[in-house]
Design a protein around this motif. Sequence first.
Motif, PDB file in Angstrom:
ATOM      1  N   UNK A   1       1.696  -0.939 -17.167  1.00 49.24           N
ATOM      2  CA  UNK A   1       0.840   0.143 -16.672  1.00 49.24           C
ATOM      3  C   UNK A   1      -0.210  -0.404 -15.702  1.00 49.24           C
ATOM      4  N   UNK A   2       0.243  -1.122 -14.713  1.00 47.86           N
ATOM      5  CA  UNK A   2      -0.628  -1.742 -13.719  1.00 47.86           C
ATOM      6  C   UNK A   2      -0.174  -1.328 -12.329  1.00 47.86           C
ATOM      7  N   UNK A   3      -1.078  -0.735 -11.563  1.00 42.57           N
ATOM      8  CA  UNK A   3      -0.814  -0.397 -10.167  1.00 42.57           C
ATOM      9  C   UNK A   3      -1.476  -1.450  -9.288  1.00 42.57           C
ATOM     10  N   UNK A   4      -0.970  -1.604  -8.077  1.00 36.98           N
ATOM     11  CA  UNK A   4      -1.520  -2.576  -7.141  1.00 36.98           C
ATOM     12  C   UNK A   4      -2.965  -2.214  -6.804  1.00 36.98           C
TER      13      UNK A   4
ATOM     14  N   UNK B   1       0.800  -1.220   0.000  1.00 35.66           N
ATOM     15  CA  UNK B   1       0.000   0.000   0.000  1.00 35.66           C
ATOM     16  C   UNK B   1       0.825   1.258   0.000  1.00 35.66           C
ATOM     17  N   UNK B   2       2.100   1.172   0.347  1.00 33.88           N
ATOM     18  CA  UNK B   2       2.972   2.332   0.342  1.00 33.88           C
ATOM     19  C   UNK B   2       4.050   2.110  -0.725  1.00 33.88           C
ATOM     20  N   UNK B   3       3.981   2.919  -1.774  1.00 33.19           N
ATOM     21  CA  UNK B   3       4.846   2.732  -2.931  1.00 33.19           C
ATOM     22  C   UNK B   3       5.688   3.971  -3.184  1.00 33.19           C
ATOM     23  N   UNK B   4       6.862   3.801  -3.800  1.00 32.61           N
ATOM     24  CA  UNK B   4       7.682   4.982  -4.096  1.00 32.61           C
ATOM     25  C   UNK B   4       7.007   5.878  -5.135  1.00 32.61           C
ATOM     26  N   UNK B   5       7.370   7.138  -5.102  1.00 29.94           N
ATOM     27  CA  UNK B   5       6.889   8.121  -6.068  1.00 29.94           C
ATOM     28  C   UNK B   5       7.477   7.820  -7.445  1.00 29.94           C
ATOM     29  N   UNK B   6       8.762   7.532  -7.486  1.00 27.79           N
ATOM     30  CA  UNK B   6       9.474   7.206  -8.722  1.00 27.79           C
ATOM     31  C   UNK B   6      10.418   6.040  -8.436  1.00 27.79           C
ATOM     32  N   UNK B   7      10.489   5.092  -9.354  1.00 29.00           N
ATOM     33  CA  UNK B   7      11.487   4.021  -9.312  1.00 29.00           C
ATOM     34  C   UNK B   7      12.447   4.238 -10.473  1.00 29.00           C
ATOM     35  N   UNK B   8      13.741   3.994 -10.246  1.00 31.23           N
ATOM     36  CA  UNK B   8      14.723   4.191 -11.306  1.00 31.23           C
ATOM     37  C   UNK B   8      15.641   2.983 -11.432  1.00 31.23           C
ATOM     38  N   UNK B   9      16.139   2.795 -12.646  1.00 34.06           N
ATOM     39  CA  UNK B   9      17.124   1.757 -12.948  1.00 34.06           C
ATOM     40  C   UNK B   9      18.229   2.414 -13.764  1.00 34.06           C
TER      41      UNK B   9
ATOM     42  N   UNK C   1       6.867   5.461 -12.920  1.00 30.60           N
ATOM     43  CA  UNK C   1       5.958   5.588 -11.781  1.00 30.60           C
ATOM     44  C   UNK C   1       6.233   4.432 -10.816  1.00 30.60           C
ATOM     45  N   UNK C   2       6.581   4.745  -9.588  1.00 32.53           N
ATOM     46  CA  UNK C   2       6.955   3.739  -8.604  1.00 32.53           C
ATOM     47  C   UNK C   2       5.832   2.793  -8.209  1.00 32.53           C
ATOM     48  N   UNK C   3       4.617   3.093  -8.617  1.00 30.50           N
ATOM     49  CA  UNK C   3       3.479   2.214  -8.316  1.00 30.50           C
ATOM     50  C   UNK C   3       3.327   1.105  -9.345  1.00 30.50           C
ATOM     51  N   UNK C   4       4.045   1.200 -10.469  1.00 30.73           N
ATOM     52  CA  UNK C   4       3.855   0.261 -11.585  1.00 30.73           C
ATOM     53  C   UNK C   4       4.505  -1.096 -11.333  1.00 30.73           C
ATOM     54  N   UNK C   5       3.846  -2.127 -11.827  1.00 34.40           N
ATOM     55  CA  UNK C   5       4.349  -3.490 -11.823  1.00 34.40           C
ATOM     56  C   UNK C   5       5.543  -3.569 -12.782  1.00 34.40           C
TER      57      UNK C   5
END
Length: 123
Positions: A66-69, A43-51, A95-99
């Motif tokens: 493009x799938x959020x939990x 339920x708590x996800x990062x704002x941005x994820x980076x690689x 988007x850090x919420x994305x699968x």
Amino acid sequence: ILKHHASSSSNNDGAEWWLQTRPEGVDIHYDKDETLAETFGPGSFPYVSTVTYMTSGGGPPTLVFDRCYANNDDVDAIKRVWMSHPRAGKYLAFDGRFLHGAPSIFSESGGSERVTFLVNIWK
């Protein structure tokens, strides 16, 4: 990376980072606050994820869906998937919420280890 993605009006932004070396892929997953997830569920996800890729051609590409939990079974179909192949110095932000993940099935045969520098931005 934090300075680039952080809100200029917020002093509450933070980042977590790690270096990952994998001979194979990374299962499809959501980045999340692991401590909260153990107690309350995701339920708590990062704002941005980076690689940031540290090597070229090693291991499978990163896939971002493009799938959020969702807490229910009524979820929309995945409409878009982005694919990013490893290349040294290449930077990916989403988007850090994305699968996302790097499934082994997409590994190049005879490829070297996949080395990435990962940063999640939190608000």
